[in-house]
Design an enzyme around this catalytic site. Structure first.
Site, PDB file in Angstrom:
ATOM      1  N   CYS A  23       0.902  -1.111   0.249  1.00 45.30           N
ATOM      2  CA  CYS A  23      -0.022  -0.028  -0.015  1.00 45.30           C
ATOM      3  C   CYS A  23       0.990   1.050   0.073  1.00 45.30           C
ATOM      4  O   CYS A  23       1.959   1.117   0.134  1.00 45.30           O
ATOM      5  CB  CYS A  23      -0.913  -0.283   1.358  1.00 45.30           C
ATOM      6  N   CYS A  26       2.970   1.837   2.889  1.00 42.52           N
ATOM      7  CA  CYS A  26       4.344   0.812   3.086  1.00 42.52           C
ATOM      8  C   CYS A  26       5.495   1.635   2.320  1.00 42.52           C
ATOM      9  O   CYS A  26       6.341   1.779   2.573  1.00 42.52           O
ATOM     10  CB  CYS A  26       4.086  -0.643   2.314  1.00 42.52           C
ATOM     11  N   ASP A 424      -5.546 -29.855  -0.277  1.00 40.09           N
ATOM     12  CA  ASP A 424      -4.485 -29.561   0.841  1.00 40.09           C
ATOM     13  C   ASP A 424      -5.665 -29.526   2.269  1.00 40.09           C
ATOM     14  O   ASP A 424      -6.849 -29.185   2.246  1.00 40.09           O
ATOM     15  CB  ASP A 424      -3.836 -28.657   0.887  1.00 40.09           C
ATOM     16  N   ASP A 601      -2.161 -24.500  -0.318  1.00 42.52           N
ATOM     17  CA  ASP A 601      -1.771 -23.040  -0.011  1.00 42.52           C
ATOM     18  C   ASP A 601      -0.088 -23.041   0.399  1.00 42.52           C
ATOM     19  O   ASP A 601       0.398 -21.991   0.272  1.00 42.52           O
ATOM     20  CB  ASP A 601      -2.584 -22.676   1.234  1.00 42.52           C
ATOM     21  N   ASP A 605       2.888 -27.633  -1.194  1.00 37.04           N
ATOM     22  CA  ASP A 605       1.897 -27.869  -2.297  1.00 37.04           C
ATOM     23  C   ASP A 605       2.253 -27.231  -3.598  1.00 37.04           C
ATOM     24  O   ASP A 605       2.126 -27.665  -4.544  1.00 37.04           O
ATOM     25  CB  ASP A 605       0.491 -27.141  -2.041  1.00 37.04           C
TER      26      ASP A 605
END
Lengths: 706, 47
Positions: A23, A26, A424, A601, A605
């Site tokens: 953003c 930041c 998962d 996630d 994976d």
């Protein structure tokens, strides 16, 4: 940031990757924070690429800057040369599109004058001006098509670009000839308009592909860039990751990631291995245990003797698996190219037959060629070029509003054909973080609830934060506490109206996660924590079954934890699967003819996500999961899965309609062209009309994700 | 028809100017960070 620095006149430039920039806040924090440092001349954030370019003098190096960013609260890595960002796919197409659009508009203006009756020398002048604008513009804007067509022809193949290139080149050549001979018709406008329409389609397509970032880059940047190594004279020295060698002893502070695999020599700590295994609970390791690169040291400083460094680490192994999987997927042939394989030969033979036909019936070579070109132009796959990208862009826009981001245009094509889903467990079927048992929370008295809320809000421990978040929803106010103290590894302790209160790790521990709420003079309340199923998981799986997608669980977690979830939702499950095994299962299913959707996630994976026909990840996934997945859903509900599949199938239905419309238009226009009745005016009108119809049909997908 | 001698160059010049401006923007990195440019207007320069 220790040594004294002399200002040096020569500046160096370092580019750091900072994945967590998201953003304006930041950006300004980093640019101001770094800019205020001694030795830093300027810092500039690139939000699209998530990088910071820093101009600094020679007294600073990348390691200093990474530490400076860490002090600002951002995890960063110096960008390695071999990981320089790949070029955007849309950027190189922008200039050709601008040129084609400019030239098409101007030439069209001149053509309108010719159609409305300009004669003799005026018409000649218009044609010459058109040629002056059109020829260079076509040479420049057509290059992407010419290049791709030449590639295909040289390898004895054909693609959509071959008929486009032929049509454009022959039309331009013939128009020039006409212009020189003071002819009646020139086709510059048609050729330029064709290029403009096609480039719009290409740019839309490329912009979607740009959003997809490379998983492997993110993966490699997860390992620490180096380590403090204990030398023979007990001195510490910073050594970069590529130079670490087996036998060295690294000192890893709490909060640092390991840069290499190794054996713990001294110390004991807990490690966050979620990056590698998907298991969310921290793993305690002691002297003699094996610690892996990429894991995060949570509690205490330790010394680790390096056993595998660089390309031999477990992390690098996963990166290699992912790279191999990604290559296998890139062999997927997109529907537009499959159509072109049938379409191009048909068009070419039709044009050739037209020329031969006219020659046989006694026409001059010139007239036969003009008619042949008319056939080529009128059949140029303008609407076909738009048929796929416009539909996909509209559908992915609709999905994005529903909280599902599509990273690759071909992902929708692949997702539409899916008939098998592997899910998962941790973080995908479940929320991936411990949440307090809601029934227990309801049984807490009002006093207990407010005290628990007050205690929990004083701690940054994951369990405390989850508890505070759950209690905050019940609209209670925290009571004031005094003498609040948090003891690491134990809990939060305080006084409330003179009574000792605490929220701590329960005595005895055991397998289950829990927190004990103690208020002096009252029985201790035990609040169990567990990872919960995502809302609507059962409904979502039922809908998937209705869509003809068979589901099962594929997890790297312990069997006991997996069985519990599997029973709750009634799916078959495979536990303890390592990254390579997950990938192998995906490959086996694909080999047996199934179209596999992988939903996961974690970094573990990653290879499976990259190997599957299509893949999805929740927004809470690790960077690697996000990069490797085709689609990312940001809401908590699993209903995103059936919704995305339905939208993908609807999109493909519209794409097929678009093909039918485009080909239907050809069936009408081609006989006219073969009969020699098509003037440039007719061609321009027909081409625009068919393109508009295709675009209009695609716009119906604006509500595809409903 | 003599008006064409004025209008056609004028139209081309205006169009060409737009094209040149676009190329200038492309070369000068105006398209390097579209997300960042969108966010940058929210940063306050009060220091």
């Amino acid at each position: 940031m220790t040594a004294l620095r002399k200002p040096a006149p020569a500046f160096e430039r370092t580019v750091l990757v900072v994945p967590s920039i998201h953003c304006a806040g930041c950006m300004s924090k980093i640019e101001r924070g770094l800019g205020a440092r001694l030795g830093v001349a300027s810092a500039r954030v690139n939000l699209s690429a998530r990088t910071v370019a820093v101009e600094h003098d020679a007294s600073l190096d990348a390691h200093d800057l990474v530490r400076a960013l860490a002090e600002l609260g951002y995890e960063a890595q110096a960008r390695r040369d071999e990981l320089a960002p790949r070029l955007s796919a849309a950027r190189p197409l922008l200039a050709p599109l601008a040129v084609a659009g400019f030239a098409a508009m101007n030439v069209m203006l001149l053509s309108v004058s010719v159609w409305s009756g300009a004669e003799g020398s005026t018409r000649d002048m218009f044609h010459w001006i058109s040629a002056g604008i059109g020829v260079p513009a076509i040479a420049f804007a057509g290059r992407p098509f010419f290049k791709s067509a030449w590639q295909a022809v040289r390898h004895g193949r054909t693609n959509m670009d071959v008929p486009i290139s032929l049509g454009v080149l022959i039309a331009t050549g013939l128009s020039l000839y006409e212009t020189v001979r003071h002819g009646e018709h020139a086709w510059f406008d048609g050729a330029l308009m064709l290029l403009t329409f096609l480039l719009v389609g290409r740019v839309l397509d490329a912009m979607m592909r740009d959003r997809a970032r490379t998983g492997v880059d993110a993966l490699l940047s997860q390992a620490a860039q180096g380590a403090m190594v204990v030398g023979t004279d007990a001195k510490l020295a910073w050594i970069e990751a590529p130079k670490l060698a087996p036998g060295m002893v690294m000192r890893v502070a709490a909060g640092e990631r390991l840069a290499a695999d190794g054996e713990i020599v001294t110390g004991a700590s807990r490690f966050d291995q979620s990056l590698l295994t998907g298991e969310s609970a921290p793993m305690p390791l002691h002297t003699g245990d094996q610690a892996l690169a990429g894991t995060l040291n949570l509690d205490a400083p330790i010394d680790v003797r390096v056993s595998h460094a660089g390309h031999d680490t477990t992390l690098a192994e996963i990166a290699r698996l992912m790279e191999a999987s990604t290559q296998s997927r890139s062999r997927y042939v997109r529907i537009a190219d499959r159509a072109a394989r049938l379409y191009a030969p048909a068009v070419h033979s039709l044009a050739a037959l037209t020329v031969i036909g006219w020659l046989l019936s006694g026409a001059s070579l010139y007239q036969a060629l003009v008619t042949g070109v008319a056939v080529l132009i009128i059949t140029c796959p303008c609407a076909l070029g738009l048929a796929v990208p416009v539909a996909q862009v509209v559908a992915s826009g609709s999905l994005m509003r529903a909280g599902i981001m599509v990273k690759d245009g071909s992902a929708l094509e692949r997702l539409a054909s899916v008939d098998r889903a592997l899910l998962d467990k941790t973080g995908t079927l479940t929320m991936g973080k411990p949440l307090p048992d809601p029934v227990t929370l309801l049984t807490l008295s009002a006093d207990e609830a407010t005290v628990a809320f007050a205690l929990a809000s004083h701690s940054r421990h994951p369990l405390s934060r989850a508890l505070a978040a759950s209690l905050a929803k019940r609209d209670i106010a925290a009571v004031p506490l005094s003498d609040v103290a948090e003891r690491a590894g134990e809990g939060v302790f305080a006084r409330w109206h003179g009574l000792e209160v605490s929220l701590s790790r329960p005595q005895g521990g055991g397998e289950t996660m829990a927190a004990a709420l103690a208020i002096e003079g009252r029985p201790v309340r035990l609040i169990p924590f567990s990872d919960r199923l995502r809302p609507d998981a059962v409904t979502a799986l039922a809908q998937l079954r209705q869509l003809g997608v068979e589901c099962s669980i594929l997890s790297g977690d312990r069997p006991t934890a997996v069985v519990e979830i599997a029973l709750a939702i009634g799916l078959t499950a495979q536990a303890n699967a390592r990254p390579a095994e997950k990938q192998a299962l995906v490959a086996r299913l694909r080999a047996s003819g199934r179209k596999v959707l992988m939903v996961g996630d974690g970094l573990n994976d990653g290879p499976a996500l990259a190997a599957a026909d299509a893949s999805m990840a929740p927004g809470s996934a690790s960077d690697v999961g996000l990069q490797a997945a085709d689609l990312v859903f940001v809401q908590d509900s699993l209903l995103a899965l059936p919704r995305a599949i339905r939208a993908a199938r609807r999109t493909m239905a519209v794409v097929r309609q678009n093909f039918a419309l485009a080909i239907g238009y050809n069936l009408l226009a081609v006989p006219l062209a073969i009969a020699g009745l098509v003037t440039p005016l007719v061609a321009a009108v027909a081409m625009s009309a068919s393109s508009l119809i295709v675009v209009g049909n695609s716009l119906r997908l604006a509500r595809a994700a409903k | 028809m003599t008006i064409l001698l004025l209008l056609i160059p004028a139209a081309l010049a205006i169009g060409g100017f737009g094209l040149a401006a676009f190329f200038w923007a492309l070369r000068n990195g105006q398209f390097d960070d579209p997300d960042g440019s969108a966010a940058r207007i929210l940063i306050e320069d009060d220091e």
